[in-house]
Design an enzyme around this catalytic site. Structure first.
Site, PDB file in Angstrom:
ATOM      1  N   MET A   1       0.849  -1.189   0.000  1.00 47.52           N
ATOM      2  CA  MET A   1       0.000   0.000   0.000  1.00 47.52           C
ATOM      3  C   MET A   1       0.888   1.244   0.000  1.00 47.52           C
ATOM      4  O   MET A   1       2.098   1.157  -0.030  1.00 47.52           O
ATOM      5  CB  MET A   1      -0.930  -0.011   1.225  1.00 47.52           C
ATOM      6  N   CYS A   2       0.247   2.371   0.075  1.00 51.14           N
ATOM      7  CA  CYS A   2       0.974   3.616  -0.105  1.00 51.14           C
ATOM      8  C   CYS A   2       0.349   4.649   0.818  1.00 51.14           C
ATOM      9  O   CYS A   2      -0.617   4.385   1.521  1.00 51.14           O
ATOM     10  CB  CYS A   2       0.835   4.097  -1.542  1.00 51.14           C
ATOM     11  N   GLU A   3       0.925   5.842   0.817  1.00 56.10           N
ATOM     12  CA  GLU A   3       0.276   6.944   1.520  1.00 56.10           C
ATOM     13  C   GLU A   3       0.174   8.154   0.614  1.00 56.10           C
ATOM     14  O   GLU A   3       1.064   8.412  -0.203  1.00 56.10           O
ATOM     15  CB  GLU A   3       1.028   7.274   2.813  1.00 56.10           C
TER      16      GLU A   3
END
Lengths: 269, 269
Positions: A1-3
């Site tokens: 995932m990422c931000e």
């Protein structure tokens, strides 16, 4: 995932404070080691800094943290790769021109079955689900509005519909901007805060840094920051609902659409 | 007017030395105060650093000079504005996607009567003659080759023809790249040099810096640098002829077309 990290402001504002917090999550306080990027709009133009290496020890990220670039619209992203290799063409944000405007996009989440999305003249360069989704979204906008739409609400509504479709394919949190508006979509994780007078102090969660916004602002400044997770621990961030779509303009929320099943829903203009 | 700097190399190579020379011309040894930009390709991706303020005292230009970003294809530009205001959207290089590739463009010169150029789906964002010419050129390529051309020579020939047309509108020196090839066109001022073993030393004209390429390279390295004016005073640069079009790939010239009226002309592959 990422931000994700985004900003909308009514006066050119630097994002050094928030960016400093985010960058720590790029391999230090968070696992997002697979690149980072940030796009600053200035007028109709933009500049993007990006790097496929971890942000917390990146020379370029260090420059961006210390060199206050002032902007009214910012889109930023740190990546933990799932689809597509760790390289520059797969590093967010992505920017393409539509209607003589530069549109910039960043995505947090993961999609399946995205190969069938028809992207028309917007051909992905890299291999990510995210860039493919962006190209499809632009192609939908282009198909419905061959010329720049005069009715922004109709355009926003179409973006929201497209985001709903993409959410059916997996997790789809999004930031999208043309330099004037910052469009956001929440699949499961997105928060925002609007700062305005009277300004107070705030402390980063990820780094021992406190800022006194009153020292940095004028009384008329309005600045909204959007982030996957709150970046400060002494302010009240709004958590967006599932399927919530919001648009910010000059720091203010100007358009919002929540799904009918969400009881807090109302459309505001 | 402006100055151009390009590079094509067979191994990822930094351009710090040449860029240092060029940046001095951005308001110090030269009058090009109205912004600068540089695009580095890395694989199919790219990153661009740009600034509408003078390069010689730019913090970002300083980073680019001191932080060796290695690339096989680079396009750079410093600007002395004629058409269009001094702002980010008018700052070269410009990048657009075509055929799933990022194409990057920089122009030195000035055109008249460019308003009538038909740019189709590639709409300029800023007001420069240069971006308009770029959009027109991409539209010509897209019209002739709806899919990525298998015959690169046919594509190169079309770019050369388009450049000839643009030269009829004024001065048109150009750098264009898709990350793999660096395409160049000379209207009146463009020089290039190919460096290969045995490597020697070179001294910048614009700054008191000497480099020993032998310390920086391996014996198989081949690096071509293209610039408006020679950047070193102790090497032999080739001056391109009027209407000369050349393509560089992995540091080597791979395609060249000179106008028939130029007696030195021959096509080479």
């Amino acid at each position: 995932m990422c931000e994700l990290l985004g900003m909308s402001a009514n006066v050119p504002t630097d994002i050094c404070f928030s960016f400093t917090g985010l960058m720590q999550r790029g391999g230090k306080t968070g696992p997002h080691r697979d690149g980072w990027g940030i796009t600053f709009y200035e007028g109709k133009g933009f500049r993007t800094f990006k790097d496929p290496s971890p942000s917390f020890d990146s020379r370029i990220a260090e420059l961006v943290q210390n060199y206050p670039i002032k902007s009214c619209a910012v889109v930023s992203h740190i990546r933990q790769a799932n689809r597509g290799g760790v390289n520059l063409e797969n590093t967010h944000p992505f920017t393409r021109e539509l209607w003589g405007q530069y549109w910039t996009f960043a995505h947090n989440g993961q999609l399946t079955g995205y190969d069938q999305l028809e992207t028309g003249r917007f051909k992905p360069v890299g291999e990510t689900d995210s860039e493919k989704a962006f190209c499809w979204l632009l192609n939908q906008l282009d198909a419905r509005f061959p010329e720049i739409p005069q009715d922004c609400d109709a355009m926003f509504a179409l973006v929201a519909e497209c985001c709903d479709t993409l959410r059916q394919l997996g997790v789809y949190n999004m930031l999208l901007s043309n330099g004037e508006y910052v469009l956001t979509y929440c699949s499961n994780n997105l928060h925002w805060i609007t700062r305005r007078a009277p300004f107070g102090k705030a402390s980063l969660i990820d780094e021992d840094v406190t800022i006194d916004f009153q020292q940095e602002t004028t009384p008329n400044d309005v600045v909204t920051v959007i982030a996957t997770q709150p970046l400060t621990n002494d302010e009240r961030w709004h958590k967006m609902g599932v399927g919530e779509f919001s648009v910010f303009h000059l720091g203010e929320p100007v358009y919002s659409r929540v799904l009918e099943s969400d009881t807090s829903g109302e459309k505001k203009k």
